[in-house]
Design a protein around this motif. Structure first.
Motif, PDB file in Angstrom:
ATOM      1  N   VAL A  89      -0.146  -5.526   1.536  1.00 26.51           N
ATOM      2  CA  VAL A  89      -0.328  -6.263   0.287  1.00 26.51           C
ATOM      3  C   VAL A  89       0.870  -6.151  -0.653  1.00 26.51           C
ATOM      4  O   VAL A  89       1.169  -7.081  -1.395  1.00 26.51           O
ATOM      5  N   LEU A  90       1.605  -5.032  -0.607  1.00 29.68           N
ATOM      6  CA  LEU A  90       2.710  -4.860  -1.544  1.00 29.68           C
ATOM      7  C   LEU A  90       4.062  -5.274  -0.960  1.00 29.68           C
ATOM      8  O   LEU A  90       5.083  -5.170  -1.631  1.00 29.68           O
ATOM      9  N   GLU A 111      -0.583 -15.523  -5.877  1.00 30.73           N
ATOM     10  CA  GLU A 111       0.182 -14.451  -6.498  1.00 30.73           C
ATOM     11  C   GLU A 111       0.166 -13.180  -5.630  1.00 30.73           C
ATOM     12  O   GLU A 111      -0.527 -13.125  -4.612  1.00 30.73           O
ATOM     13  N   PRO A 162       0.673  -8.614  -6.456  1.00 29.70           N
ATOM     14  CA  PRO A 162       0.870  -7.667  -7.556  1.00 29.70           C
ATOM     15  C   PRO A 162       2.339  -7.635  -7.972  1.00 29.70           C
ATOM     16  O   PRO A 162       3.220  -7.501  -7.127  1.00 29.70           O
ATOM     17  N   GLY A 163       2.594  -7.777  -9.248  1.00 24.68           N
ATOM     18  CA  GLY A 163       3.972  -7.825  -9.737  1.00 24.68           C
ATOM     19  C   GLY A 163       4.434  -9.241 -10.018  1.00 24.68           C
ATOM     20  O   GLY A 163       5.406  -9.452 -10.738  1.00 24.68           O
ATOM     21  N   HIS A 220       2.540 -12.301 -11.478  1.00 23.72           N
ATOM     22  CA  HIS A 220       1.253 -12.837 -11.912  1.00 23.72           C
ATOM     23  C   HIS A 220       1.315 -14.350 -12.044  1.00 23.72           C
ATOM     24  O   HIS A 220       2.376 -14.939 -12.126  1.00 23.72           O
ATOM     25  N   ARG A 221       0.160 -14.940 -12.043  1.00 21.68           N
ATOM     26  CA  ARG A 221       0.097 -16.400 -12.123  1.00 21.68           C
ATOM     27  C   ARG A 221       0.462 -16.860 -13.534  1.00 21.68           C
ATOM     28  O   ARG A 221       0.495 -16.073 -14.474  1.00 21.68           O
ATOM     29  N   HIS A 232      -0.748 -18.123 -16.537  1.00 21.76           N
ATOM     30  CA  HIS A 232      -2.016 -18.361 -17.239  1.00 21.76           C
ATOM     31  C   HIS A 232      -1.950 -19.626 -18.081  1.00 21.76           C
ATOM     32  O   HIS A 232      -2.968 -20.220 -18.401  1.00 21.76           O
ATOM     33  N   PHE A 282       2.236 -15.641 -22.370  1.00 23.91           N
ATOM     34  CA  PHE A 282       2.187 -17.044 -21.942  1.00 23.91           C
ATOM     35  C   PHE A 282       1.891 -17.954 -23.119  1.00 23.91           C
ATOM     36  O   PHE A 282       1.174 -17.584 -24.048  1.00 23.91           O
ATOM     37  N   ARG A 287       0.318 -21.238 -24.706  1.00 26.49           N
ATOM     38  CA  ARG A 287      -0.686 -22.283 -24.551  1.00 26.49           C
ATOM     39  C   ARG A 287      -0.669 -23.106 -25.828  1.00 26.49           C
ATOM     40  O   ARG A 287      -0.962 -22.563 -26.899  1.00 26.49           O
ATOM     41  N   LEU A 293      -1.050  -1.876  -8.731  1.00 24.83           N
ATOM     42  CA  LEU A 293       0.284  -2.456  -8.894  1.00 24.83           C
ATOM     43  C   LEU A 293       0.294  -3.606  -9.890  1.00 24.83           C
ATOM     44  O   LEU A 293       1.323  -3.911 -10.483  1.00 24.83           O
ATOM     45  N   GLN A 294      -0.858  -4.237 -10.075  1.00 19.08           N
ATOM     46  CA  GLN A 294      -0.929  -5.236 -11.148  1.00 19.08           C
ATOM     47  C   GLN A 294      -0.799  -4.548 -12.503  1.00 19.08           C
ATOM     48  O   GLN A 294      -0.172  -5.078 -13.417  1.00 19.08           O
ATOM     49  N   SER A 345       3.134  -3.338 -13.719  1.00 23.42           N
ATOM     50  CA  SER A 345       4.097  -4.168 -14.445  1.00 23.42           C
ATOM     51  C   SER A 345       3.739  -4.232 -15.936  1.00 23.42           C
ATOM     52  O   SER A 345       4.596  -4.519 -16.764  1.00 23.42           O
TER      53      SER A 345
END
Ligand code: FES
Ligand SMILES: [Fe+2]
Lengths: 216, 208, 280
Positions: free
Chosen positions: A8-9, A199, A201-202, A204-205, A207, B57, B59, C229-230, C233
């Motif tokens: 995953v990473l 996405e 981890p590290g 991110h989408r 938003h 972000f 918006r 890990l999320q 960051s």
């Protein structure tokens, strides 16, 4: 179904998961205990991939161990437009970037493994090589922008972009900031804005792409 | 240090709906452009739990923090706290805003109470921003045609022809950044190569 | 000078299985170099001034550089026979060890940082929950915590309202209890054990004790590493790096009751390694 031995990473594994998502190919993900188990260095795993690296793609009797080759395979099968334009120059440029993505992995990717999972090595050298590679990427993308281009090769995103994206976007994990690379930053945003983007981890989408929830 | 306008980026690198990191004399900033194009520069720290707002972000006309989604509107006031959707955030929750002006394709920042306008850099077009590992003295040493302190200007050889260039100097915590502009008739690719060559020469001089 | 209160606590310094397998870990604890290794079948932690107090629990080696003020905290669930104990492995983070713990106690970030896994807009509301400092154990507890989760665990399908309890068991160790997707009569237990290398750098060891006989080990590890890990960051981009204990420095809301209690508890007990007392 295509099988992907996955972690995953791993930026290289993500590269393949992302490509598969973008072209709409479903894969069977086989999680490998890369950390802390180091299962990719086990005797059993060596039967599959003697090099002991991830990812590994298995489709029938075909085994691939290079992530860029997997991108080609997925694109050719499910999204040929991702291979880039067909002319000699474009085809060569795509190959150039696929190879270049290896340099990103060997520099930024190693700096990330050092800072995050305690890999031993010359962190200053990895970061310096990472900056050197990012400078090349920045210069190329900036010149593309002068001509109105948004992608590394051609008018649409290609496997060249997907190959280079993960390690560039994850550079901060290894202590390399993208602040000094505006064209790289905007390009990573464009990739994150793609339809069917996934996405890791590290990374991110965006938003901002989802609607603001209605406040009661 | 006397407050003055500092170039923190080029307009072309901050499209609508995007936030980026900026700097003013050692202060980290979140510089962002709203959906309608309004430009703002704020202290890069969310008052809630200190997260960098430059990771947030945009918006519409608001900037949201990536950590818990707190939403900040015009002038840095907190508009919405997602953990308490029914709550009107107290007016005391604000992010410090800086002055932020766009002029000649350059984004300039200064403290909120800064008087006057940023210096004009006319007759040139925005090219690109680059960071360097050397200091300004090395740049000036390898390119004597460039004169100035915060704004370097001069006529240099690009593609075998004399062209006007202008380099806006920004000293960031991580090092030196130059925002390059070039004469409107210069070929941008060639000018970009000139900038890279200048950087290479200046950094090599330090290494030597 | 590091306060005696800080030195007298237990800190995780290694994964026990790795040391037992013969690995030698050269690392730091509270800014001092230490070595964790196997000597004649026993795990030994050596610092500059000699051997440290050592205990082994929950898959990890714990060391106390001073005189232990108490035994290492208990996690009774770790002894239940049918639980799967999972060592998730180390992750290094450039942040205060205390910020790493505080992040673990926080649910309001789920929709934005663990999007579509532990939370999702518009389900952002944090309902009122209870927080107390338990006098008997001297631990911070948050109970009756609920939050909507699109995918609460590796074995969870679809969204549920998940219940949690949070527990600060040591200055740099916290444990959470959450709805177990496979059983109604038990909690899944997830720990975060943080090794303070310095005040601004830590090694984080997530650990789990689950009821799950199905999911392969590698997938359980991957899920928890993905989640942590999320967070990494975020943690590397909070300003300042140290955890501010000055109440004027950051603005909490009702959703932050656990964090407020944790900060008070640290301050009251003088556990300020990794904290910032006065606004800089
Ligand atoms: S730190 Fe910004 S919303 Fe919590
Ligand atoms: Fe989290």
């Amino acid at each position: 179904m295509i099988q992907l031995y996955d972690y995953v990473l791993s930026a290289s594994c993500y590269k393949v998961r992302l490509m598969a998502a973008l072209v709409g190919v479903k894969m069977d993900l086989e999680a490998v205990d890369f950390h802390p188990g180091r299962a990719h260095k086990s005797v059993e795993f060596a039967q599959l991939n003697p090099a002991g690296t991830l990812p590994v793609m298995v489709d029938g009797d075909m085994i691939l161990t290079e992530s860029t080759a997997m991108l080609v395979y997925l694109a050719k099968r499910a999204g040929p437009q991702w291979l880039g334009p067909d002319d000699a120059k474009s085809a060569a440029q795509v190959q150039q970037w696929l190879a270049f993505s290896g340099r990103l992995a060997a520099s930024l990717g190693m700096a990330r493994l050092h800072d995050m999972l305690l890999y031993k090595g010359d962190i200053d050298a990895w970061r310096a090589q990472g900056h050197a590679a990012l400078r090349e990427l920045e210069a190329a993308l900036t010149e593309r922008r002068f001509a109105g281009g948004e992608w590394l090769v051609g008018d649409t995103p290609s496997i060249a972009d997907i190959a280079c994206f993960p390690n560039a976007a994850l550079s901060q994990d290894g202590g390399v900031s993208l602040d000094a690379y505006p064209s790289v930053r905007l390009w990573t945003r464009r990739i994150r804005a793609l339809d069917r983007f996934i996405e890791m981890p590290g990374i991110h989408r965006l938003h901002e792409l989802s609607p603001t929830p209605k406040v009661a | 240090m006397t407050p003055r306008w500092t170039a923190t980026g080029l307009s072309q690198d901050l499209p609508k709906g995007v936030v980026m990191a900026g700097h003013w004399q050692g202060h980290d900033l979140a510089v962002w452009r709203s959906a309608t194009g309004r430009l703002q520069a704020w202290n890069d720290r969310c008052p809630h739990r200190g997260m960098r707002l430059s990771h947030g972000f945009v918006r519409g006309e608001t900037l949201a923090c990536i950590y818990h989604g707190w939403v900040y509107g015009a002038e840095g006031g907190c508009k919405h706290i997602p953990a308490h959707p029914a709550l009107t955030p107290p007016a005391t929750i604000t992010v410090t805003a800086f002055a932020c002006v766009e002029q000649d394709g350059v984004i300039w920042v200064a403290p909120a109470d800064m008087a006057g306008s940023p210096p004009a850099v006319s007759g040139v077009q925005p090219l690109r921003s680059v960071s360097l590992t050397c200091d300004l003295a090395a740049v000036l040493a390898v390119e004597p045609a460039l004169l100035g302190q915060d704004i370097l200007r001069g006529t240099v050889q690009i593609d075998g022809q004399g062209h006007d260039v202008c380099l806006l100097v920004q000293n960031n915590p991580a090092g030196l950044t130059l925002h390059a502009l070039c004469g409107v008739r210069a070929n941008k690719v060639a000018a970009s190569h000139w900038v890279e060559n200048l950087r290479r020469r200046a950094e090599m001089k330090v290494a030597a | 000078m590091i306060a005696q209160e800080v030195l007298n606590e237990w800190y995780p310094v290694a994964m026990a299985a790795q040391i037992r397998a013969g690995q030698r870990r050269v690392t730091q604890l509270l800014g001092q170099p230490i070595t964790v290794e196997l000597q004649k079948g026993a795990i030994v932690v050596t610092g500059q001034g000699g051997a440290l107090h050592v205990t082994e629990a929950y898959g990890h080696v714990w060391a106390c550089p001073g005189t232990p003020a108490h035994d290492l905290f208990p996690i009774p669930e770790a002894l239940e026979p049918c639980r799967r104990l999972v060592d998730v492995g180390v992750v290094r983070v450039k942040c205060s060890p205390l910020r790493a713990v505080e992040n673990f106690l926080d649910i309001a970030h789920f929709p934005f940082v663990h999007t579509d896994v532990l939370g999702a807009e518009p389900h952002t509301e944090v309902n009122r929950y209870e927080v107390q400092i338990r006098e008997d154990s001297d631990e911070v507890w948050a109970t009756k915590v609920t939050f909507y989760q699109p995918q609460a665990a590796k074995s969870a399908e679809g969204g549920i309202v998940t219940q949690y309890m949070y527990r600060v068991a040591a200055p740099t160790a916290a444990v959470l209890y959450k709805t177990c997707p496979n059983r109604t009569d038990a909690w899944d237990v997830i720990g975060i054990f943080v090794q303070p290398l310095t005040e601004e750098l830590c090694d984080v060891w997530p650990w789990m004790a689950l009821y799950d006989d199905v999911t392969p080990q590698a997938e359980l590890i991957a899920f928890q590493q993905m989640i942590f890990l999320q967070d990494r960051s975020i943690l590397e981009n909070q300003i300042p790096r140290l955890l501010p204990l000055d109440p004027g420095m950051e603005i909490p809301t009702q959703a932050d009751l656990t964090s407020i209690a944790y900060r008070r508890w640290l301050k009251k007990r003088g556990l300020t390694y990794g904290a910032q007392m006065v606004a800089a």
